[in-house]
Write a protein that holds these residues in place. Structure first.
Motif, PDB file in Angstrom:
ATOM      1  N   LYS A 169       0.943  -1.122   0.176  1.00  0.00           N
ATOM      2  CA  LYS A 169       0.025  -0.204   0.078  1.00  0.00           C
ATOM      3  C   LYS A 169       0.696   1.371   0.060  1.00  0.00           C
ATOM      4  O   LYS A 169       0.252   2.333  -0.009  1.00  0.00           O
ATOM      5  N   ARG A 170       2.229   0.993  -0.240  1.00  0.00           N
ATOM      6  CA  ARG A 170       3.013   2.247   0.119  1.00  0.00           C
ATOM      7  C   ARG A 170       2.565   3.538  -0.783  1.00  0.00           C
ATOM      8  O   ARG A 170       2.989   4.763  -0.370  1.00  0.00           O
ATOM      9  N   ASN A 171       2.217   3.401  -2.117  1.00  0.00           N
ATOM     10  CA  ASN A 171       1.696   4.345  -3.026  1.00  0.00           C
ATOM     11  C   ASN A 171       0.518   4.834  -2.762  1.00  0.00           C
ATOM     12  O   ASN A 171       0.211   6.072  -3.210  1.00  0.00           O
ATOM     13  N   ASN A 172      -0.180   4.281  -1.896  1.00  0.00           N
ATOM     14  CA  ASN A 172      -1.628   4.783  -2.032  1.00  0.00           C
ATOM     15  C   ASN A 172      -1.884   5.330  -0.289  1.00  0.00           C
ATOM     16  O   ASN A 172      -2.774   6.032   0.042  1.00  0.00           O
ATOM     17  N   ALA A 173      -1.231   4.860   0.357  1.00  0.00           N
ATOM     18  CA  ALA A 173      -1.376   5.191   1.881  1.00  0.00           C
ATOM     19  C   ALA A 173      -1.078   6.430   2.429  1.00  0.00           C
ATOM     20  O   ALA A 173      -0.027   7.006   2.234  1.00  0.00           O
ATOM     21  N   PHE A 174      -2.041   7.035   3.020  1.00  0.00           N
ATOM     22  CA  PHE A 174      -1.643   8.462   3.593  1.00  0.00           C
ATOM     23  C   PHE A 174      -1.213   8.335   5.106  1.00  0.00           C
ATOM     24  O   PHE A 174      -2.266   7.859   5.857  1.00  0.00           O
ATOM     25  N   ILE A 175      -0.064   8.314   5.572  1.00  0.00           N
ATOM     26  CA  ILE A 175      -0.074   8.210   7.024  1.00  0.00           C
ATOM     27  C   ILE A 175       0.679   9.329   7.564  1.00  0.00           C
ATOM     28  O   ILE A 175       1.838   9.796   7.136  1.00  0.00           O
ATOM     29  N   TYR A 176       0.256   9.818   8.634  1.00  0.00           N
ATOM     30  CA  TYR A 176       0.533  10.962   9.185  1.00  0.00           C
ATOM     31  C   TYR A 176       1.350  10.705  10.293  1.00  0.00           C
ATOM     32  O   TYR A 176       2.554  11.361  10.412  1.00  0.00           O
ATOM     33  N   ASN A 177       1.141   9.771  11.154  1.00  0.00           N
ATOM     34  CA  ASN A 177       1.929   9.338  12.163  1.00  0.00           C
ATOM     35  C   ASN A 177       2.234   7.930  12.191  1.00  0.00           C
ATOM     36  O   ASN A 177       1.518   6.993  12.592  1.00  0.00           O
ATOM     37  N   PHE A 178       3.655   7.617  11.575  1.00  0.00           N
ATOM     38  CA  PHE A 178       4.054   5.942  11.349  1.00  0.00           C
ATOM     39  C   PHE A 178       3.887   5.355  12.416  1.00  0.00           C
ATOM     40  O   PHE A 178       3.424   4.173  12.242  1.00  0.00           O
ATOM     41  N   LYS A 179       4.525   5.504  13.578  1.00  0.00           N
ATOM     42  CA  LYS A 179       4.529   4.992  14.754  1.00  0.00           C
ATOM     43  C   LYS A 179       3.076   4.458  15.166  1.00  0.00           C
ATOM     44  O   LYS A 179       2.743   3.244  15.330  1.00  0.00           O
ATOM     45  N   SER A 180       2.111   5.282  15.186  1.00  0.00           N
ATOM     46  CA  SER A 180       0.698   5.058  15.398  1.00  0.00           C
ATOM     47  C   SER A 180       0.223   4.151  14.494  1.00  0.00           C
ATOM     48  O   SER A 180      -0.526   3.262  14.874  1.00  0.00           O
ATOM     49  N   TYR A 181       0.515   4.479  13.210  1.00  0.00           N
ATOM     50  CA  TYR A 181      -0.104   3.497  12.103  1.00  0.00           C
ATOM     51  C   TYR A 181       0.327   2.213  12.255  1.00  0.00           C
ATOM     52  O   TYR A 181      -0.530   1.333  12.164  1.00  0.00           O
ATOM     53  N   ILE A 182       1.675   2.043  12.346  1.00  0.00           N
ATOM     54  CA  ILE A 182       2.298   0.562  12.418  1.00  0.00           C
ATOM     55  C   ILE A 182       1.682   0.046  13.614  1.00  0.00           C
ATOM     56  O   ILE A 182       1.559  -1.293  13.492  1.00  0.00           O
ATOM     57  N   PHE A 183       1.690   0.456  14.807  1.00  0.00           N
ATOM     58  CA  PHE A 183       1.284  -0.260  15.895  1.00  0.00           C
ATOM     59  C   PHE A 183      -0.291  -0.462  15.992  1.00  0.00           C
ATOM     60  O   PHE A 183      -0.667  -1.549  16.420  1.00  0.00           O
ATOM     61  N   GLN A 184      -1.078   0.343  15.378  1.00  0.00           N
ATOM     62  CA  GLN A 184      -2.563   0.114  15.107  1.00  0.00           C
ATOM     63  C   GLN A 184      -2.722  -0.954  13.993  1.00  0.00           C
ATOM     64  O   GLN A 184      -3.562  -1.919  14.368  1.00  0.00           O
ATOM     65  N   SER A 185      -1.727  -0.975  13.099  1.00  0.00           N
ATOM     66  CA  SER A 185      -2.014  -1.985  12.104  1.00  0.00           C
ATOM     67  C   SER A 185      -1.564  -3.451  12.712  1.00  0.00           C
ATOM     68  O   SER A 185      -2.325  -4.334  12.576  1.00  0.00           O
ATOM     69  N   THR A 186      -0.547  -3.400  13.740  1.00  0.00           N
ATOM     70  CA  THR A 186      -0.193  -4.467  14.479  1.00  0.00           C
ATOM     71  C   THR A 186      -1.513  -5.313  15.194  1.00  0.00           C
ATOM     72  O   THR A 186      -1.746  -6.382  15.086  1.00  0.00           O
ATOM     73  N   ARG A 187      -2.279  -4.123  15.976  1.00  0.00           N
ATOM     74  CA  ARG A 187      -3.268  -4.791  16.711  1.00  0.00           C
ATOM     75  C   ARG A 187      -4.415  -5.306  15.654  1.00  0.00           C
ATOM     76  O   ARG A 187      -4.953  -6.314  16.186  1.00  0.00           O
ATOM     77  N   PHE A 188      -4.641  -4.442  14.893  1.00  0.00           N
ATOM     78  CA  PHE A 188      -5.680  -5.064  13.869  1.00  0.00           C
ATOM     79  C   PHE A 188      -5.339  -6.350  13.248  1.00  0.00           C
ATOM     80  O   PHE A 188      -6.369  -7.186  13.452  1.00  0.00           O
ATOM     81  N   GLN A 189      -4.071  -6.486  12.902  1.00  0.00           N
ATOM     82  CA  GLN A 189      -3.941  -7.951  12.745  1.00  0.00           C
ATOM     83  C   GLN A 189      -4.009  -9.157  13.337  1.00  0.00           C
ATOM     84  O   GLN A 189      -4.388 -10.106  13.315  1.00  0.00           O
ATOM     85  N   VAL A 190      -3.419  -8.566  14.850  1.00  0.00           N
ATOM     86  CA  VAL A 190      -3.644  -9.676  15.982  1.00  0.00           C
ATOM     87  C   VAL A 190      -5.209 -10.040  16.125  1.00  0.00           C
ATOM     88  O   VAL A 190      -5.596 -11.082  16.291  1.00  0.00           O
TER      89      VAL A 190
END
Length: 194
Positions: free
Chosen positions: A62-83
């Protein structure tokens, strides 16, 4: 240059330009914390590693389409979602295995039939002890094979209420089986025969 000399924003800009180096730097900056988040919930290192791999693989896709304002928050939230996605998926698998387990005991073998009768008795008693509305919803779901939406329309209640009542019923059923030695006895008898 070392990863620490770049900000997350700079690395994200590089990622949007298909920079594998930027991706690697983000990965090595956050993989350990992402793993810890997953493992704290799952208590399984192997599955937690898979979660982190999935999250970062998805990030690359999704690197070309994702708008990520705060990467740390984004990656941790994505991790929780995947869990939680894995947990939901495993609950579906567990329910399927549980159903197949019970169905496979419908054999001509006397020991298995006795065990199946014990299981049915515990199940029937537990369902009978449920509150009226909960029992009705569970029966429509399991015996009439109605979906949550169909039950909601039929009873003129919300699908969320239906799902909540089914979850309450399943928790009580699981609790009644966990306090019973029937399943343990079944497993022992199976191992004794093989």
């Amino acid at each position: 240059m070392e990863a620490s000399s770049y900000s997350d924003k700079q690395l994200l800009d590089g990622l949007k330009k298909d920079s594998i180096d930027a991706f690697d730097k983000l990965y090595f900056r956050y993989w350990k914390q992402s793993f810890q988040i997953a493992n704290k919930i799952l208590h399984n290192a192997s599955v937690s590693e898979d979660v982190v791999q999935e999250v970062f693989a998805d990030l690359w896709l999704k690197r070309n389409n994702a708008f990520i304002y705060n990467f740390k928050s984004y990656i941790f939230q994505s991790t929780r979602f995947q869990v939680f996605k894995i947990i939901r998926h495993n609950k579906v698998i567990a329910a399927s295995v549980e159903r197949d387990f019970i169905m496979n005991f419908a054999t001509n073998d006397g020991i298995h039939n006795l065990a199946l009768n014990d299981i049915k008795q515990i199940l029937d008693e537990t369902v009978a002890s449920l509150p009226t509305k909960c029992r009705e919803i569970f029966t429509l779901s399991r015996h009439k094979h109605m979906t949550s939406k169909e039950i909601a329309r039929y009873l003129n209640i919300s699908p969320k209420t239906v799902d909540n009542q089914i979850n309450i019923a399943l928790k009580k059923i699981r609790a009644s089986f966990s306090s019973s030695f029937v399943l343990i006895e079944i497993l022992i008898s199976l191992y004794d025969k093989h």
